[in-house]
Write an enzyme that holds these catalytic residues in place. Structure first.
Site, PDB file in Angstrom:
ATOM      1  N   ASP A  10      60.412 -46.498   0.965  1.00  0.00           N
ATOM      2  CA  ASP A  10      61.281 -45.855   1.935  1.00  0.00           C
ATOM      3  C   ASP A  10      62.719 -46.089   1.454  1.00  0.00           C
ATOM      4  OD1 ASP A  10      62.115 -44.688   4.431  1.00  0.00           O
ATOM      5  OD2 ASP A  10      62.558 -46.719   5.112  1.00  0.00           O
ATOM      6  N   ASP A  12      66.060 -45.674   3.748  1.00  0.00           N
ATOM      7  CA  ASP A  12      66.903 -46.297   4.766  1.00  0.00           C
ATOM      8  C   ASP A  12      66.277 -47.573   5.301  1.00  0.00           C
ATOM      9  OD1 ASP A  12      69.168 -44.341   5.226  1.00  0.00           O
ATOM     10  OD2 ASP A  12      67.446 -43.006   5.446  1.00  0.00           O
ATOM     11  N   ASP A 168      60.374 -50.361   6.349  1.00  0.00           N
ATOM     12  CA  ASP A 168      61.032 -51.191   7.357  1.00  0.00           C
ATOM     13  C   ASP A 168      60.714 -50.736   8.772  1.00  0.00           C
ATOM     14  OD1 ASP A 168      62.631 -48.782   7.091  1.00  0.00           O
ATOM     15  OD2 ASP A 168      64.129 -49.809   8.324  1.00  0.00           O
TER      16      ASP A 168
END
Length: 220
Positions: A10, A12, A168
């Site tokens: 990922d 961000d 996250d």
């Protein structure tokens, strides 16, 4: 034992420390419309989804063009903030370089917009270190659907079981689970408790330092 062949990241909150800026951008977007926001709940339910998907749920019945304009406004707010504040998650370049040195294939799998991806890549050179970048701009559904991760595995020529995902957000971990992939969860955005119950999570870590690049992974 399954051989690890690819790392799927990922963007961000995983490679770049951008989630606080997205948080501020969403708060500002709501403020401009005099709308309230439960920020913690909002991010738990939306992190990893595309903006159009988020706005479709928030404001049903609008046109496709309206959703695109709303998304563009929110991301413009984000870029204004991130232009001077954006940083990297600790260990990003070290992990990417070490993985490449081991012959692992690398991809970024993100719900971010092309403009936001470009901002991060131009600032930190991430794009030069991965083989492919996959996002909803490719016509794919956002997380928790597995589409983005499966497309990355296809482009890299590896089996999903040979991929390790770094995420996250719970929706991203769920997307990895649906894709048949193991995941490492970062607590850069949410506490470790947010990832409880995911049987595909092999480790929960605070950053990208000291990651063991083997499957199965047993992190301290």
């Amino acid at each position: 034992m399954t051989q690890l062949k690819a790392l799927l990241f990922d963007l961000d909150g995983t490679l770049i420390d951008s989630m606080p800026h997205h948080h501020d951008a969403w708060v500002e977007w709501h403020r401009r419309r005099e709308l309230t926001i439960d920020a913690e709940r909002f991010f738990l339910e939306t992190a990893g989804r595309s903006n159009v998907e988020i706005f479709t749920d928030m404001l049903p019945g609008r046109s496709t063009g309206d959703y695109a304009e709303l998304a563009a406004e929110k991301e413009a707010i984000y870029r204004d903030i991130a232009a001077t504040r954006l940083g990297l998650i600790a260990g990003t370049h070290e992990l990417l370089d070490r993985a490449a040195g081991l012959g692992l294939k690398l991809a970024v799998c993100t719900a971010s917009t092309p403009q936001n991806i470009a901002l991060a890549y131009e600032r930190f050179g991430i794009g030069d270190k991965v083989q492919t970048t996959v996002s909803p701009a490719d016509g794919l559904r956002g997380k928790p659907h597995p589409d983005i991760f499966l497309e990355a595995a296809k482009r890299l020529g590896v089996d999903p079981a040979e991929c390790l995902v770094f995420e996250d957000a719970p929706l991203g971990v769920e997307a990895a689970r649906r894709a048949g992939m193991k995941a490492i969860a970062l607590t850069t955005t949410m506490a470790a408790a947010a990832f409880a119950g995911f049987d595909n999570v092999v480790a929960v870590v605070p950053d990208l330092l000291d990651i063991r690049l083997t499957l199965p992974i047993h992190q301290p």
